[in-house]
Scaffold this active site. Structure first.
Site, mmCIF file in Angstrom:
data_model
loop_
_atom_site.group_PDB
_atom_site.id
_atom_site.type_symbol
_atom_site.label_atom_id
_atom_site.label_comp_id
_atom_site.label_asym_id
_atom_site.label_seq_id
_atom_site.Cartn_x
_atom_site.Cartn_y
_atom_site.Cartn_z
ATOM 1 N N HIS A 47 0.835 -1.208 0.000
ATOM 2 C CA HIS A 47 0.000 0.000 0.000
ATOM 3 C C HIS A 47 0.875 1.266 0.000
ATOM 4 O O HIS A 47 0.876 2.036 0.971
ATOM 5 C CB HIS A 47 -0.896 -0.055 1.255
ATOM 6 C CG HIS A 47 -2.122 0.789 1.171
ATOM 7 N ND1 HIS A 47 -2.093 2.152 1.193
ATOM 8 C CD2 HIS A 47 -3.428 0.457 1.083
ATOM 9 C CE1 HIS A 47 -3.319 2.629 1.121
ATOM 10 N NE2 HIS A 47 -4.150 1.621 1.051
ATOM 11 N N GLU A 55 -0.557 1.135 -5.653
ATOM 12 C CA GLU A 55 -0.457 -0.066 -4.826
ATOM 13 C C GLU A 55 -0.424 -1.333 -5.690
ATOM 14 O O GLU A 55 -1.405 -1.665 -6.349
ATOM 15 C CB GLU A 55 -1.643 -0.093 -3.859
ATOM 16 C CG GLU A 55 -1.856 1.224 -3.114
ATOM 17 C CD GLU A 55 -3.232 1.327 -2.478
ATOM 18 O OE1 GLU A 55 -3.917 0.290 -2.353
ATOM 19 O OE2 GLU A 55 -3.642 2.448 -2.122
#
Ligand code: TA6
Length: 296
Positions: free
Chosen positions: A166, A272
């Protein structure tokens, strides 16, 4: 010249002879800083991010495993918190290897971190009763930062999981950003009733953006973040078929207690890399590897 390295009980920092450096929090094996030789921070971390292990870090590169978001109708992961347990577990530092073949400009350092069912908090094991081990590696060179994960099924029953890195990339001004390399990729638009759309042209961010490109074009097809026409980041994936593009914008940033400054969304974009659409099944004894390389 040596790769400098310090290992406190909560974080690990490595510095290349060129001055490039990276810091990883053992909590979540979260990369919380990546600086180039000029001391420029390449990742965005909220001023209000918790770095004491009380909650997942708001910024850097939190690791999402074994579930992306929440999956109430997926029995095995339905009891887990949003984005799973990897980013809020304490990882072990397994060691480092560094290489400096011809000289400082091609030095590199690789830091390994481990989390397994043997070290996982008992309360979490109760929520996800599988025998597994994770090795997460962070590799720094003067040109790039790579993160890779190896998931091993050490048990006797198949494991279904999702995984994602992330990454909060730091930019000067989100209004000047273009993301290319996702053209013609199908995406789920989570700010428009999860409708499936197809990307045409570059991605620009003009409001809350939350898209799962799945699959993003070919694994070696770079996703490029440009600012006023100049490439600032290139993300290449290995065995991670999806790319999530996220920016919380004003309202969602206002709603996150650990998101500061409130207009900090203007200095970040999440690109991500992951495998989050559907489930990757790992049979007993098998291993999965996925990686990203971010070049600046
Ligand atoms: O990656 C995008 C996303 O799934 C968004 O939907 C938003 O929830 C973001 O992750 C942050 O999630 P977190 O649990 O870190 O607040």
């Amino acid at each position: 010249p040596q790769v400098n390295f310090s290992h406190g009980n909560s974080r690990v920092t490595a510095v290349l002879p060129t001055g490039d450096n990276v810091t990883i929090l053992l909590y979540g094996a979260t990369v919380i800083s990546w600086k180039n030789r000029f001391g420029t921070e390449k990742l965005w971390v909220s001023d209000a991010a918790k770095l004491d292990g009380s909650k997942a870090v708001r910024g850097g590169i939190p690791l999402v495993f074994p579930v992306f978001g929440t999956s109430p109708d997926h029995a095995a992961t339905s009891k887990l918190p949003q984005h799973g347990f990897a980013r809020n577990s304490r990882w072990e530092f397994l060691g480092k290897s560094s290489s400096e073949s011809a000289g400082p400009s091609d030095s590199s350092v690789k830091l390994d971190f481990g989390l397994s069912s043997a070290t996982l908090d008992d309360s979490v094991k109760g929520q996800w009763p599988f025998t597994f081990s994770l090795i997460y590696s962070v590799t720094l060179t003067p040109e790039s930062l790579s993160t890779s994960i190896v998931v091993t099924n050490d048990g006797d029953k198949p494991i279904e999981f999702q995984v994602l890195m992330h990454t909060y990339l730091r930019v000067d001004d989100i209004s000047k950003i273009q993301v290319t390399g996702l053209e013609d990729s199908p995406y789920v638009d989570k700010v428009d009733a999860a409708k499936t759309k197809s990307q045409s042209g570059a991605v620009t961010i003009t409001g809350e953006t939350d898209r799962v490109y799945t699959p993003a074009k070919g694994p070696s097809h770079a996703v490029v973040v440009s600012e006023e026409g100049e490439e600032v980041f290139t993300v290449v994936r290995d065995n991670l078929k999806d790319v999530v593009v996220w920016n919380p914008w004003t309202e969602k940033a206002a709603g996150m207690g650990d998101f500061e400054p409130k207009d900090g969304f203007k200095q970040m974009i999440c690109i991500e890399a992951g495998a989050v659409n559907g489930w990757t099944t790992l049979d007993a004894g098998d291993a999965f590897e996925g990686a990203q390389t971010i070049s600046d």
